[in-house]
Design a protein around this motif. Structure first.
Motif, PDB file in Angstrom:
ATOM      1  N   TYR A  23     -10.793  -7.340  -2.646  1.00  0.00           N
ATOM      2  CA  TYR A  23     -10.679  -8.384  -3.674  1.00  0.00           C
ATOM      3  C   TYR A  23     -10.831  -9.767  -3.038  1.00  0.00           C
ATOM      4  O   TYR A  23     -11.523 -10.642  -3.579  1.00  0.00           O
ATOM      5  CB  TYR A  23      -9.344  -8.274  -4.391  1.00  0.00           C
ATOM      6  CG  TYR A  23      -9.102  -9.388  -5.381  1.00  0.00           C
ATOM      7  CD1 TYR A  23      -9.667  -9.348  -6.656  1.00  0.00           C
ATOM      8  CD2 TYR A  23      -8.324 -10.505  -5.031  1.00  0.00           C
ATOM      9  CE1 TYR A  23      -9.479 -10.390  -7.552  1.00  0.00           C
ATOM     10  CE2 TYR A  23      -8.130 -11.540  -5.919  1.00  0.00           C
ATOM     11  CZ  TYR A  23      -8.701 -11.482  -7.182  1.00  0.00           C
ATOM     12  OH  TYR A  23      -8.507 -12.515  -8.060  1.00  0.00           O
ATOM     13  N   SER A  24     -10.181  -9.960  -1.890  1.00  0.00           N
ATOM     14  CA  SER A  24     -10.261 -11.253  -1.196  1.00  0.00           C
ATOM     15  C   SER A  24     -11.678 -11.538  -0.733  1.00  0.00           C
ATOM     16  O   SER A  24     -12.180 -12.665  -0.863  1.00  0.00           O
ATOM     17  CB  SER A  24      -9.312 -11.256   0.010  1.00  0.00           C
ATOM     18  OG  SER A  24      -7.981 -11.017  -0.395  1.00  0.00           O
ATOM     19  N   PHE A  26     -14.562 -10.316  -1.946  1.00  0.00           N
ATOM     20  CA  PHE A  26     -15.500 -10.531  -3.038  1.00  0.00           C
ATOM     21  C   PHE A  26     -15.166 -11.781  -3.856  1.00  0.00           C
ATOM     22  O   PHE A  26     -16.057 -12.425  -4.410  1.00  0.00           O
ATOM     23  CB  PHE A  26     -15.550  -9.300  -3.947  1.00  0.00           C
ATOM     24  CG  PHE A  26     -16.308  -8.148  -3.361  1.00  0.00           C
ATOM     25  CD1 PHE A  26     -17.677  -8.213  -3.182  1.00  0.00           C
ATOM     26  CD2 PHE A  26     -15.642  -7.002  -2.947  1.00  0.00           C
ATOM     27  CE1 PHE A  26     -18.392  -7.159  -2.634  1.00  0.00           C
ATOM     28  CE2 PHE A  26     -16.338  -5.936  -2.389  1.00  0.00           C
ATOM     29  CZ  PHE A  26     -17.719  -6.011  -2.234  1.00  0.00           C
ATOM     30  N   SER A  27     -13.878 -12.123  -3.933  1.00  0.00           N
ATOM     31  CA  SER A  27     -13.471 -13.288  -4.723  1.00  0.00           C
ATOM     32  C   SER A  27     -13.632 -14.588  -3.940  1.00  0.00           C
ATOM     33  O   SER A  27     -14.146 -15.591  -4.458  1.00  0.00           O
ATOM     34  CB  SER A  27     -12.020 -13.139  -5.184  1.00  0.00           C
ATOM     35  OG  SER A  27     -11.862 -12.034  -6.029  1.00  0.00           O
ATOM     36  N   PHE A  28     -13.162 -14.592  -2.700  1.00  0.00           N
ATOM     37  CA  PHE A  28     -13.171 -15.819  -1.890  1.00  0.00           C
ATOM     38  C   PHE A  28     -14.331 -15.847  -0.905  1.00  0.00           C
ATOM     39  O   PHE A  28     -14.875 -16.909  -0.608  1.00  0.00           O
ATOM     40  CB  PHE A  28     -11.849 -15.960  -1.129  1.00  0.00           C
ATOM     41  CG  PHE A  28     -10.620 -15.795  -1.981  1.00  0.00           C
ATOM     42  CD1 PHE A  28     -10.546 -16.389  -3.231  1.00  0.00           C
ATOM     43  CD2 PHE A  28      -9.535 -15.043  -1.539  1.00  0.00           C
ATOM     44  CE1 PHE A  28      -9.418 -16.239  -4.023  1.00  0.00           C
ATOM     45  CE2 PHE A  28      -8.399 -14.887  -2.328  1.00  0.00           C
ATOM     46  CZ  PHE A  28      -8.343 -15.485  -3.568  1.00  0.00           C
ATOM     47  N   GLY A  29     -14.683 -14.669  -0.385  1.00  0.00           N
ATOM     48  CA  GLY A  29     -15.725 -14.605   0.639  1.00  0.00           C
ATOM     49  C   GLY A  29     -15.227 -15.138   1.966  1.00  0.00           C
ATOM     50  O   GLY A  29     -14.122 -15.692   2.069  1.00  0.00           O
ATOM     51  N   HIS A 181      -9.549 -19.096   2.554  1.00  0.00           N
ATOM     52  CA  HIS A 181      -9.321 -19.636   1.215  1.00  0.00           C
ATOM     53  C   HIS A 181      -8.124 -20.578   1.169  1.00  0.00           C
ATOM     54  O   HIS A 181      -8.189 -21.646   0.550  1.00  0.00           O
ATOM     55  CB  HIS A 181      -9.114 -18.488   0.227  1.00  0.00           C
ATOM     56  CG  HIS A 181      -8.846 -18.927  -1.173  1.00  0.00           C
ATOM     57  ND1 HIS A 181      -9.808 -19.517  -1.972  1.00  0.00           N
ATOM     58  CD2 HIS A 181      -7.705 -18.867  -1.925  1.00  0.00           C
ATOM     59  CE1 HIS A 181      -9.284 -19.797  -3.154  1.00  0.00           C
ATOM     60  NE2 HIS A 181      -8.023 -19.426  -3.160  1.00  0.00           N
TER      61      HIS A 181
END
Length: 305
Positions: A23-24, A26-29, A181
Motif C-alpha cells: 500500500y505504501s 503504490f500510494s506514496f512510491g 512520505h
C-alpha cells in the motif's frame, strides 16, 4: 515445535506487513534521489553558527534556479539538491548560501549525476537483485540436492528461500516509502546497497536453518517432516537471534550517532535485519512444512481415489 504448530499465525502477520508495505509503495512510491533521477547534491558546513534556514531558502529562491531544495544536516550543515547545474550556476548557488559573503562555509561534498547515468544505475541495480535471486536458487538446489530423497525436492528449498527474501525486500522497500512520505527520505544508491545487504544477511540465516534440517533428516528416523523442521528451528533460532542482535545494536548506534547522510540507510537496514531474522525463523522453514503437508494431502487424495 511450537513455531511450526502456529505457522499460520506467523504467515498472517507477514501478510499484514506485506499489505501495508505494498500500500505504501503504490500510494506514496519511493522518493527517488538524484542517484536515480539525475541531479546535483551539495553538502556544506558553516564555519560558525548556521544562518537561519529560512533566510538561506529565500536567498536560493532569489537565484531563480529551478528545483533547488535545502535540508538541514546536524548543527552547522546543509544539503542542497538541484537539477544538474553548470559552473556558473554553482557560483550563484555558493554566493546565495553564503548570504552574499556574510556566512562562510566549507564544501564537504559536491556530486552530479546525469539522467542517463541515473537510469543506468537503476537498470544495473535491478539486474543485480535478479541475479542474486537466481544464483541463490541454483546454489540452494545444488547444496541441498541430497535432501531430495526426504519428502521435498532440493529446488523447493531454493523457492522457499526466495519467497522469504521477497518478503524481506518488500517490507524494507515499504518502510523506505513511508520514510520518504513522512520524512522526505530519498531512495539513493545507499538504499540499493541496503537491499542487497539485506538479501545477503537474510539468506545466510535461512541457509543455516535449512542446513540443520538437512542434518536432522538424516539423523532422525521420524516420518513426520514437520517434527524434524520444528527440531531444527529450535536448535538454531537462538543463534540466529543472537547474531542479528549484534548487528541490530550496531545499526541503532549508527542511526542515533551516525552522520545524517547514512541515517535512512541505517533505518532501512535495521528494518531489513529484523524482518530477515524473523523470516528465517518463522517463514522460510514453515513454508516447507506447509508445502510438504499440501503435497502429502494431494497424495493421500489420489490414493483414496
Amino acid at each position: 515445535m511450537q513455531i511450526v504448530k502456529y505457522r499460520r499465525i506467523f504467515f498472517t502477520g507477514s501478510l499484514i506487513l506485506i499489505v501495508i508495505a505494498l500500500y505504501s509503495l503504490f500510494s506514496f512510491g519511493l522518493n527517488l534521489g538524484s542517484d536515480f533521477t539525475g541531479g546535483t547534491v551539495m553538502e556544506i558546513e558553516y564555519n560558525g553558527a548556521r544562518p537561519n534556514v529560512a533566510d538561506v531558502k529565500t536567498a536560493l529562491v532569489a537565484t531563480k534556479l529551478e528545483s533547488l531544495s535545502v535540508v538541514p544536516m546536524g548543527e552547522k550543515g546543509l544539503i542542497v539538491k538541484a537539477k544538474v547545474i553548470s559552473e556558473t550556476e554553482k557560483d550563484i548557488v555558493t554566493k546565495a548560501l553564503s548570504l552574499d559573503g556574510k556566512a562562510q562555509f566549507t564544501e564537504k561534498r559536491f556530486s552530479q549525476v546525469g539522467p542517463s547515468l541515473g537510469k543506468e544505475l537503476s537498470r544495473k541495480g535491478m539486474i543485480a537483485i535478479v541475479l542474486v535471486v537466481l544464483l541463490i536458487i541454483i546454489f540452494v538446489a545444488i547444496a541441498f540436492r541430497q535432501v531430495s530423497k526426504h519428502y521435498m525436492a532440493s529446488w523447493k528449498y531454493g523457492v522457499a528461500a526466495i519467497v522469504a527474501l521477497i518478503h524481506d525486500i518488500t517490507i524494507s522497500a515499504g518502510a523506505m516509502a513511508l520514510l520518504g512520505h513522512f520524512y522526505g527520505a530519498e531512495a539513493d544508491a545507499l538504499f540499493l546497497t541496503a537491499l542487497l545487504t539485506i538479501l545477503g544477511l537474510s539468506v545466510n540465516d535461512t541457509i543455516v536453518v535449512f542446513d540443520r534440517i538437512r542434518e536432522n533428516l538424516n539423523r532422525h528416523a521420524s516420518n513426520d517432516y514437520a517434527e524434524v523442521v520444528g527440531i531444527s528451528i529450535n536448535e538454531t533460532y537462538i543463534r540466529s537471534i543472537n547474531t542479528a542482535l549484534t548487528i541490530i545494536i550496531t545499526l541503532i548506534c549508527l542511526l542515533i550517532f551516525g552522520p545524517e547522510s547514512t541515517r535512512y540507510f541505517s533505518a532501512v537496514l535495521l528494518v531489513g535485519m529484523a524482518i530477515g531474522t524473523y523470516s528465517s525463523i518463522f517463514i522460510a522453514s514453515n513454508l516447507l512444512v506447509e508445502w510438504e503437508a499440501w503435497q502429502r494431502g494431494r497424495l493421500v487424495a489420489k490414493v483414496k481415489k
